[in-house]
Design a protein around this motif. Structure first.
Motif, PDB file in Angstrom:
ATOM      1  N   ALA A 173      -1.196  -1.652  -5.449  1.00 42.57           N
ATOM      2  CA  ALA A 173      -2.481  -1.516  -4.758  1.00 42.57           C
ATOM      3  C   ALA A 173      -3.290  -2.807  -4.855  1.00 42.57           C
ATOM      4  O   ALA A 173      -3.917  -3.242  -3.881  1.00 42.57           O
ATOM      5  CB  ALA A 173      -3.267  -0.340  -5.333  1.00 42.57           C
ATOM      6  N   GLU A 174      -3.266  -3.434  -6.020  1.00 42.15           N
ATOM      7  CA  GLU A 174      -3.978  -4.709  -6.186  1.00 42.15           C
ATOM      8  C   GLU A 174      -3.377  -5.789  -5.299  1.00 42.15           C
ATOM      9  O   GLU A 174      -4.099  -6.599  -4.698  1.00 42.15           O
ATOM     10  CB  GLU A 174      -3.948  -5.140  -7.652  1.00 42.15           C
ATOM     11  N   LEU A 182      -3.704  -9.236  -0.377  1.00 44.61           N
ATOM     12  CA  LEU A 182      -3.203  -9.688   0.924  1.00 44.61           C
ATOM     13  C   LEU A 182      -4.112  -9.292   2.085  1.00 44.61           C
ATOM     14  O   LEU A 182      -4.102  -9.961   3.127  1.00 44.61           O
ATOM     15  CB  LEU A 182      -1.791  -9.130   1.157  1.00 44.61           C
ATOM     16  N   ALA A 183      -4.862  -8.193   1.920  1.00 46.32           N
ATOM     17  CA  ALA A 183      -5.747  -7.717   2.984  1.00 46.32           C
ATOM     18  C   ALA A 183      -7.054  -7.242   2.355  1.00 46.32           C
ATOM     19  O   ALA A 183      -7.315  -6.036   2.256  1.00 46.32           O
ATOM     20  CB  ALA A 183      -5.071  -6.591   3.761  1.00 46.32           C
ATOM     21  N   PRO A 184      -7.899  -8.187   1.908  1.00 42.89           N
ATOM     22  CA  PRO A 184      -9.093  -7.821   1.153  1.00 42.89           C
ATOM     23  C   PRO A 184     -10.111  -6.972   1.920  1.00 42.89           C
ATOM     24  O   PRO A 184     -10.896  -6.264   1.311  1.00 42.89           O
ATOM     25  CB  PRO A 184      -9.700  -9.171   0.749  1.00 42.89           C
ATOM     26  N   GLY A 185     -10.081  -7.016   3.214  1.00 48.01           N
ATOM     27  CA  GLY A 185     -11.057  -6.256   3.995  1.00 48.01           C
ATOM     28  C   GLY A 185     -10.612  -4.853   4.370  1.00 48.01           C
ATOM     29  O   GLY A 185     -11.344  -4.132   5.046  1.00 48.01           O
ATOM     30  N   ASP A 229      -9.088   2.489  -5.936  1.00 45.87           N
ATOM     31  CA  ASP A 229     -10.052   3.256  -6.727  1.00 45.87           C
ATOM     32  C   ASP A 229      -9.469   4.610  -7.133  1.00 45.87           C
ATOM     33  O   ASP A 229      -9.678   5.073  -8.256  1.00 45.87           O
ATOM     34  CB  ASP A 229     -11.357   3.450  -5.958  1.00 45.87           C
ATOM     35  N   HIS A 230      -8.732   5.238  -6.236  1.00 44.64           N
ATOM     36  CA  HIS A 230      -8.078   6.516  -6.536  1.00 44.64           C
ATOM     37  C   HIS A 230      -7.095   6.349  -7.701  1.00 44.64           C
ATOM     38  O   HIS A 230      -7.075   7.160  -8.632  1.00 44.64           O
ATOM     39  CB  HIS A 230      -7.367   7.040  -5.290  1.00 44.64           C
ATOM     40  N   HIS A 239       0.833  -1.203   0.000  1.00 47.78           N
ATOM     41  CA  HIS A 239       0.000   0.000   0.000  1.00 47.78           C
ATOM     42  C   HIS A 239       0.867   1.253   0.000  1.00 47.78           C
ATOM     43  O   HIS A 239       0.623   2.189  -0.775  1.00 47.78           O
ATOM     44  CB  HIS A 239      -0.934  -0.006   1.215  1.00 47.78           C
ATOM     45  N   ARG A 240       1.877   1.272   0.826  1.00 49.79           N
ATOM     46  CA  ARG A 240       2.770   2.435   0.879  1.00 49.79           C
ATOM     47  C   ARG A 240       3.493   2.631  -0.450  1.00 49.79           C
ATOM     48  O   ARG A 240       3.666   3.761  -0.911  1.00 49.79           O
ATOM     49  CB  ARG A 240       3.755   2.270   2.026  1.00 49.79           C
TER      50      ARG A 240
END
Length: 174
Positions: A60-61, A66-69, A78-79, A41-42
């Motif tokens: 991002a994908e 790894l952390a779908p929630g 989305d951004h 993510h970072r």
């Protein structure tokens, strides 16, 4: 060095304005901890901020895989997708010719609507949508999109000017 140490090093590089070094540091953290969604993510955030949208999308994908929630990761994905839509629009408009087909205009407008759907807080997406709607002669919808941009950023000069033009008024700029 640990993954967190590489992350700290990456942030120091960002603060120094060295995005290449920051990206390399994020990659080192990922190499050490490949299942850490936060590292991806970072990396995605930094890639997006530095205009590397394809790389941002992949990171991002992976973070979401790894952390779908994790809602923050989903919002960032989305951004990034919205930024890609805006980039495609920019490329289409850069090669714009007088004879742009109605189909090409519809597709470009569809991309702008998708950018707003994906990132409803993007002032740029609303402004692009407003401009394209104006070009299509959809003035009430263009005015609504320009108004949305202004609500998000009341000081944005482009939004002030666009809304004033759509209303047929002279803008009051401060």
């Amino acid at each position: 060095m640990s993954g967190e140490a590489w992350i700290k090093e990456a942030y120091e590089a960002i603060l120094a304005g060295d995005f290449e070094r920051a990206l390399a540091c994020f990659e080192q953290a990922i190499a050490l901890e490949p299942d850490n969604a936060s590292h991806y993510h970072r990396l995605a955030v930094t890639c997006a901020r530095s205009g590397r949208l394809d790389r941002a999308l992949r990171a991002a994908e992976r973070a979401i895989m790894l952390a779908p929630g994790e809602d923050t990761f989903r919002q960032h994905l989305d951004h990034v997708k919205a930024l890609q839509c805006l980039e495609k629009i920019q490329k289409r408009l850069a090669r714009k010719s007088k004879g742009r087909s109605a189909e090409a205009r519809r597709e470009t407008l569809k991309l702008a609507r998708e950018a707003v759907r994906l990132d409803p807080l993007s002032v740029d997406a609303h402004l692009v949508l407003a401009a394209l709607l104006e070009e299509a002669g959809e003035i009430p919808l263009a005015l609504q999109a320009a108004g949305d941009a202004l609500r998000l950023d009341p000081q944005r000069k482009e939004a002030i000017l666009l809304e004033a033009r759509l209303r047929g008024n002279r803008p009051l700029l401060h």
